[in-house]
Design an enzyme around this catalytic site. Structure first.
Site, PDB file in Angstrom:
ATOM      1  N   HIS A 270       0.825  -1.222   0.000  1.00  0.00           N
ATOM      2  CA  HIS A 270       0.000   0.000   0.000  1.00  0.00           C
ATOM      3  C   HIS A 270       0.851   1.260   0.000  1.00  0.00           C
ATOM      4  O   HIS A 270       0.383   2.335   0.374  1.00  0.00           O
ATOM      5  CB  HIS A 270      -0.924   0.042   1.241  1.00  0.00           C
ATOM      6  CG  HIS A 270      -1.969  -1.020   1.280  1.00  0.00           C
ATOM      7  ND1 HIS A 270      -2.449  -1.531   2.461  1.00  0.00           N
ATOM      8  CD2 HIS A 270      -2.628  -1.662   0.283  1.00  0.00           C
ATOM      9  CE1 HIS A 270      -3.358  -2.463   2.200  1.00  0.00           C
ATOM     10  NE2 HIS A 270      -3.478  -2.555   0.884  1.00  0.00           N
TER      11      HIS A 270
ATOM     12  N   ARG B 107      -7.789 -11.775   5.909  1.00  0.00           N
ATOM     13  CA  ARG B 107      -6.425 -12.132   6.326  1.00  0.00           C
ATOM     14  C   ARG B 107      -6.273 -11.973   7.837  1.00  0.00           C
ATOM     15  O   ARG B 107      -6.804 -11.042   8.430  1.00  0.00           O
ATOM     16  CB  ARG B 107      -5.392 -11.255   5.618  1.00  0.00           C
ATOM     17  CG  ARG B 107      -5.387 -11.389   4.113  1.00  0.00           C
ATOM     18  CD  ARG B 107      -4.380 -10.451   3.483  1.00  0.00           C
ATOM     19  NE  ARG B 107      -4.788 -10.101   2.131  1.00  0.00           N
ATOM     20  CZ  ARG B 107      -4.478  -8.950   1.536  1.00  0.00           C
ATOM     21  NH1 ARG B 107      -3.776  -8.032   2.165  1.00  0.00           N
ATOM     22  NH2 ARG B 107      -4.886  -8.710   0.310  1.00  0.00           N
TER      23      ARG B 107
ATOM     24  N   GLY C 106     -11.358   2.276   1.965  1.00  0.00           N
ATOM     25  CA  GLY C 106     -12.795   2.074   2.047  1.00  0.00           C
ATOM     26  C   GLY C 106     -13.380   2.155   3.434  1.00  0.00           C
ATOM     27  O   GLY C 106     -14.380   2.855   3.673  1.00  0.00           O
TER      28      GLY C 106
END
Length: 399
Positions: A179, A240, A329
């Site tokens: 990221h 995860r 998000g």
């Protein structure tokens, strides 16, 4: 004239794209090709004509790129190669070979392919998109921006695992993070919103989506991050596990007879919020809590607990924190997660104003009280703009 970059993010069965005008930061067109390789693909293009949606076969990435070009030609804006500065591509894993963006040639393609052992689910489809786009735009420079590059500044104390160093060196085992494009954009944007140079600001970025990671940014550079050799380490995520005692793997091999593939599936696809609550969608988890589901309540407490632990650890590593920024998000849209993730940290100068925090945030905003020692932001990430900017900078440097 402002430089324009076509940004492509190619996944295993999808291609996201955006035509970016770099100076203004405006997305002139965006789109998504999904279900590549399935009998019927789904295509969406948002341009000057509004939204166009199609359902048609998209057998491979080559066909996906061809479909994108047809959409630009039919629904605009006009995609003239002579008006594009570059095509920018996202690649997840650059290992320790790429500390910044790279101009694509055959050697770079080969390196991305070699690094697929570290990101087997991501690098191969990233590479498929690059190859298809290079054939579609053979005269344009193609620039890859790696998710790992922003974390190439990690000091050895942060990226080194405490295992036999000959083994680690032989198999390239170290912390790479992920990221990074999002963390770079958001941390630098936080500095701008504070009216300061990124070199003068310390920021903790919380990228909370289905995949989630935290990064400590000192003076504009990454000095610690939660994801490790792979995107499995760190925070609790949608499916995860995040941090886990590695001996759990040995235990399940010995006691449950689970294979490597079964363990990979368990920790990457059947753990996290899904494993804890039964759903990987945070909205479903909140609904379950409202209905009195104790399993879902515990799942959220685990999620918050892990975030607070990382914020505290990164505060200690940085010594001084000027800002915390939520993004992605969940970070942008979930006010319940935001306020609970930082609850109890008031002694560190960290607080969230309930009224300011309320609701989804489509725009940049401050959610901490006036006068807070640490400013808490919500900053929508813009990885496409970051990729476009880096592509333009690299092309200019190449002369």
């Amino acid at each position: 004239m402002s430089p324009k970059v076509l940004v492509i993010n190619s996944g295993s069965s999808s291609i996201k794209y955006q035509l970016v005008e770099v100076d203004s930061g405006e997305a002139l067109a965006t789109g998504l090709v999904e279900r590549i390789g399935q009998p019927v693909g789904a295509v969406r293009h948002d341009g000057p004509d509004g939204r166009t949606s199609l359902e048609q076969p998209v057998p491979d990435h080559e066909a996906g790129i061809a479909t994108i070009l047809e959409l630009f030609a039919t629904h605009g804006p006009k995609l003239d190669a002579s008006e594009l500065t570059a095509v920018g591509h996202r690649v997840v894993q650059g290992g320790d070979r790429f500390a910044g963006p790279a101009l694509v040639d055959d050697a770079v393609e080969a390196a991305i392919d070699d690094l697929s052992t570290l990101a087997p689910l991501h690098n191969p489809p990233n590479l498929a998109g690059i190859r298809a786009a290079r054939r579609a735009f053979p005269t344009l420079p193609h620039v890859v921006v790696f998710d790992t590059s922003f974390h190439s500044t990690l000091p050895p104390a942060a990226y080194t695992y405490a295992i036999d160093q000959e083994v680690a060196s032989l198999y390239s085992i170290r912390r790479y993070g992920a990221h990074g494009t999002s963390h770079r954009y958001v941390s630098h944007r936080a500095a701008e919103l504070l009216g300061k140079d990124p070199a003068d600001v310390n920021v903790i970025v919380l990228h909370l989506g289905n995949g989630a990671s935290a990064t400590a940014v000192r003076g504009g550079v990454s000095v610690e991050t939660s994801m490790g050799l792979t995107p499995l380490e760190g925070l609790v995520m949608g499916t995860r596990s995040g941090d886990i005692d590695p001996a759990v793997v040995f235990h399940l091999q010995r006691v449950a007879g689970m294979s490597t593939d079964e363990l990979d599936d368990l920790l990457n696809r059947r753990s996290g919020m899904l494993g804890l609550s039964g759903s990987s969608d945070m909205r479903d988890v909140h609904d379950a809590v409202e209905a009195g589901d104790e399993r879902a309540r515990t799942a959220l407490q685990v999620y918050y607990h892990r975030i607070r632990a990382y914020v505290g650890a990164y505060y200690a590593q940085l010594g001084r924190v000027d800002a915390i920024a939520f993004t992605a998000g969940i970070g942008e849209n979930d006010d319940i997660v935001r306020i609970n993730s930082l609850a109890g940290l008031e002694r560190l100068g960290i607080a969230v104003d309930a009224e300011r925090n309320e609701g989804r945030k489509k725009d940049e905003c401050v959610i901490s009280p006036d006068g807070s020692e640490v400013t808490v932001f919500v900053i929508p990430t813009n990885e496409e703009l970051e990729i476009a900017r880096q592509a333009v900078e690299l092309v200019a440097q190449q002369g």
